[in-house]
Design a protein around this motif. Structure first.
Motif, mmCIF file in Angstrom:
data_model
loop_
_atom_site.group_PDB
_atom_site.id
_atom_site.type_symbol
_atom_site.label_atom_id
_atom_site.label_comp_id
_atom_site.label_asym_id
_atom_site.label_seq_id
_atom_site.Cartn_x
_atom_site.Cartn_y
_atom_site.Cartn_z
ATOM 1 N N ARG A 267 0.853 -1.200 0.000
ATOM 2 C CA ARG A 267 0.000 0.000 0.000
ATOM 3 C C ARG A 267 0.880 1.239 0.000
ATOM 4 O O ARG A 267 1.860 1.326 0.751
ATOM 5 C CB ARG A 267 -0.907 0.004 1.234
ATOM 6 N N ARG A 268 0.529 2.180 -0.829
ATOM 7 C CA ARG A 268 1.274 3.428 -0.911
ATOM 8 C C ARG A 268 1.240 4.163 0.430
ATOM 9 O O ARG A 268 0.197 4.304 1.058
ATOM 10 C CB ARG A 268 0.685 4.324 -2.007
ATOM 11 N N GLY A 269 2.389 4.634 0.876
ATOM 12 C CA GLY A 269 2.453 5.389 2.122
ATOM 13 C C GLY A 269 2.397 4.543 3.376
ATOM 14 O O GLY A 269 2.366 5.077 4.487
ATOM 15 N N ARG A 270 2.362 3.224 3.225
ATOM 16 C CA ARG A 270 2.318 2.310 4.375
ATOM 17 C C ARG A 270 3.600 1.488 4.426
ATOM 18 O O ARG A 270 4.285 1.313 3.418
ATOM 19 C CB ARG A 270 1.119 1.370 4.258
ATOM 20 N N SER A 271 3.899 0.957 5.602
ATOM 21 C CA SER A 271 5.083 0.120 5.737
ATOM 22 C C SER A 271 5.011 -1.071 4.790
ATOM 23 O O SER A 271 3.925 -1.545 4.432
ATOM 24 C CB SER A 271 5.218 -0.400 7.176
ATOM 25 N N LEU A 272 6.183 -1.557 4.395
ATOM 26 C CA LEU A 272 6.278 -2.731 3.546
ATOM 27 C C LEU A 272 5.574 -3.906 4.227
ATOM 28 O O LEU A 272 5.511 -3.974 5.456
ATOM 29 C CB LEU A 272 7.756 -3.054 3.316
ATOM 30 N N SER A 273 5.036 -4.822 3.430
ATOM 31 C CA SER A 273 4.328 -5.972 4.005
ATOM 32 C C SER A 273 5.244 -6.800 4.902
ATOM 33 O O SER A 273 4.776 -7.508 5.798
ATOM 34 C CB SER A 273 3.762 -6.855 2.889
ATOM 35 N N THR A 274 6.548 -6.707 4.662
ATOM 36 C CA THR A 274 7.515 -7.385 5.526
ATOM 37 C C THR A 274 8.177 -6.406 6.495
ATOM 38 O O THR A 274 9.238 -6.694 7.056
ATOM 39 C CB THR A 274 8.600 -8.074 4.681
ATOM 40 N N GLY A 275 7.558 -5.241 6.688
ATOM 41 C CA GLY A 275 8.025 -4.301 7.699
ATOM 42 C C GLY A 275 7.726 -4.824 9.087
ATOM 43 O O GLY A 275 7.318 -5.990 9.257
ATOM 44 N N LEU A 276 7.894 -3.981 10.098
ATOM 45 C CA LEU A 276 7.790 -4.456 11.479
ATOM 46 C C LEU A 276 6.447 -5.119 11.772
ATOM 47 O O LEU A 276 6.395 -6.223 12.323
ATOM 48 C CB LEU A 276 8.010 -3.280 12.446
ATOM 49 N N VAL A 277 5.349 -4.473 11.396
ATOM 50 C CA VAL A 277 4.030 -5.006 11.746
ATOM 51 C C VAL A 277 3.793 -6.347 11.062
ATOM 52 O O VAL A 277 3.369 -7.328 11.689
ATOM 53 C CB VAL A 277 2.925 -3.999 11.371
ATOM 54 N N GLY A 278 4.056 -6.408 9.748
ATOM 55 C CA GLY A 278 3.839 -7.655 9.014
ATOM 56 C C GLY A 278 4.778 -8.759 9.465
ATOM 57 O O GLY A 278 4.374 -9.927 9.592
ATOM 58 N N TRP A 279 6.040 -8.399 9.717
ATOM 59 C CA TRP A 279 7.017 -9.389 10.168
ATOM 60 C C TRP A 279 6.644 -9.946 11.534
ATOM 61 O O TRP A 279 6.712 -11.145 11.778
ATOM 62 C CB TRP A 279 8.394 -8.738 10.201
ATOM 63 N N ARG A 280 6.212 -9.059 12.427
ATOM 64 C CA ARG A 280 5.829 -9.501 13.772
ATOM 65 C C ARG A 280 4.631 -10.451 13.717
ATOM 66 O O ARG A 280 4.597 -11.475 14.410
ATOM 67 C CB ARG A 280 5.500 -8.294 14.642
ATOM 68 N N ALA A 281 3.681 -10.134 12.860
ATOM 69 C CA ALA A 281 2.509 -11.008 12.723
ATOM 70 C C ALA A 281 2.922 -12.383 12.207
ATOM 71 O O ALA A 281 2.419 -13.418 12.667
ATOM 72 C CB ALA A 281 1.498 -10.365 11.777
ATOM 73 N N ALA A 282 3.858 -12.402 11.260
ATOM 74 C CA ALA A 282 4.326 -13.682 10.719
ATOM 75 C C ALA A 282 5.068 -14.484 11.786
ATOM 76 O O ALA A 282 4.933 -15.711 11.859
ATOM 77 C CB ALA A 282 5.224 -13.435 9.512
ATOM 78 N N LEU A 283 5.843 -13.784 12.619
ATOM 79 C CA LEU A 283 6.566 -14.471 13.692
ATOM 80 C C LEU A 283 5.605 -15.164 14.648
ATOM 81 O O LEU A 283 5.862 -16.289 15.100
ATOM 82 C CB LEU A 283 7.426 -13.468 14.484
ATOM 83 N N ARG A 284 4.512 -14.500 14.956
ATOM 84 C CA ARG A 284 3.569 -15.058 15.933
ATOM 85 C C ARG A 284 2.823 -16.266 15.390
ATOM 86 O O ARG A 284 2.280 -17.065 16.156
ATOM 87 C CB ARG A 284 2.595 -13.966 16.375
ATOM 88 N N GLU A 285 2.811 -16.395 14.080
ATOM 89 C CA GLU A 285 2.185 -17.573 13.482
ATOM 90 C C GLU A 285 3.186 -18.694 13.274
ATOM 91 O O GLU A 285 2.799 -19.824 12.959
ATOM 92 C CB GLU A 285 1.556 -17.192 12.139
ATOM 93 N N ASP A 286 4.465 -18.375 13.450
ATOM 94 C CA ASP A 286 5.527 -19.364 13.258
ATOM 95 C C ASP A 286 5.632 -20.236 14.514
ATOM 96 O O ASP A 286 5.504 -19.756 15.636
ATOM 97 C CB ASP A 286 6.855 -18.648 13.014
ATOM 98 N N THR A 287 5.888 -21.511 14.326
ATOM 99 C CA THR A 287 5.986 -22.424 15.469
ATOM 100 C C THR A 287 7.421 -22.598 15.957
ATOM 101 O O THR A 287 7.664 -23.306 16.945
ATOM 102 C CB THR A 287 5.429 -23.802 15.083
ATOM 103 N N ALA A 288 8.367 -21.950 15.295
ATOM 104 C CA ALA A 288 9.770 -22.087 15.686
ATOM 105 C C ALA A 288 10.025 -21.402 17.019
ATOM 106 O O ALA A 288 9.337 -20.458 17.408
ATOM 107 C CB ALA A 288 10.682 -21.496 14.611
#
Length: 314
Positions: A267-288
């Protein structure tokens, strides 16, 4: 000669790369208004057209403390002093040693000696401009001079910068007495970077003896490098095209560069999908485990535990 003022003044002037055309108006004015100009002889020569009617004090290359002491002595006599250096006075320049001398002498900002730092373009700015756009993403500067800094400290900084994929500007890469440091720096970077990583060696940017060379990291130690050279080492995304060294900022990852429209999921003007918010969400879904995640991302385990323990916000 200009009559000394009742209150002394020290202007720490960065004259930029050396050409008068690239000196800031503020730097030029500080020199014009000074009645005493102090500096390394080579830098004094670069600004000779501005020195008519002034007391000029030339010092040798390694006499930085002597220059600062002389500036303080002249300012105590009520003189307006321009203490000049190349590039920016606050980047490997005279601002640091001068403040050390001043504080040791009991000076404070409320004293009767005014002190001002006047910025100029540092070597990394001028050298980057000569080769394209190598610094348009995160970068750092490291001096290879071990005259004042222990080599293990320098080596750790080189290692950290190489691991973190910074574009790196190497100051003081080589001199008549220091020839091995650049070879060791190359070895450290080759442990983490592709041997074909672009590098630029720029000598005396914007001066009469300017020389620009583009090469690969694997060939760095064989390049012509001296004390007046600055070495720019690219990161994993830096490329050379048509003789220009460019480090992409990442626009092509987020936008279609033919239309300017955001790519799918962005999204224009928004953090990258792999920025902090997206990365943190992915981490919480990771079982590692945090330990495994720390190894995967090259980050401290304590930081990963912190991220995973943060409260979820809506």
């Amino acid at each position: 000669m200009t009559t000394p003022c009742s209150t002394g003044r020290i202007s720490l002037v960065g004259i930029g790369p050396g050409s008068l055309d690239h000196m800031t108006p503020a730097a030029r004015l500080a020199i014009v208004e000074a009645d005493t100009v102090i500096g390394y002889a080579t830098y004094i020569k670069l600004i000779e057209p501005l020195l008519d009617g002034k007391a000029v004090i030339r010092k040798a290359m390694t006499e930085e403390i002597e220059r600062a002491l002389e500036a303080l002595d002249q300012a105590r006599q009520g003189r307006r002093v321009a203490l000049v250096c190349s590039g920016d006075a606050g980047v490997y320049g005279m601002a640091g040693p001068t403040y050390e001398v001043l504080f040791e002498a009991g000076w404070t900002p409320s004293s009767n000696i005014e002190v001002e730092v006047i910025p100029g373009a540092s070597a990394l700015n001028s050298c980057a401009a000569r080769v394209g756009a190598p610094l348009t993403h995160d970068f750092c500067a490291i001096s290879l001079s071990d005259l004042l800094t222990p080599w293990p400290v320098i080596a750790r900084r080189l290692h950290a910068a190489a691991v973190a994929d910074f574009v790196v500007a190497l100051y003081n890469p080589k001199s008549g007495r220091r020839g091995e440091q650049i070879v060791h720096a190359q070895a450290i970077f080759l442990a983490h970077r592709d041997p074909q990583t672009p590098v630029a060696i720029v000598k005396s940017a914007y001066r009469a003896k300017q020389r620009v060379e583009l090469a690969a990291l694997a060939d760095l130690a064989e390049c012509e490098i001296g004390m007046s050279s600055t070495v720019l080492i690219g990161n994993s995304h830096t490329f050379v095209r048509d003789g220009l060294m460019v480090t992409p900022r990442g626009y092509a990852d987020k936008y279609d560069v033919t239309s300017g429209e955001p790519r799918e999921g962005e999204r224009r003007g928004r953090s990258l999908s792999t920025g902090l918010v997206g990365w943190r969400a992915a981490l919480r879904e990771d079982t590692a485990t945090p330990e495994v995640l720390a190894a995967r991302f090259g980050l401290p385990e304590a930081y990963l535990r912190y991220v995973l323990s943060e409260p979820t916000t809506v």
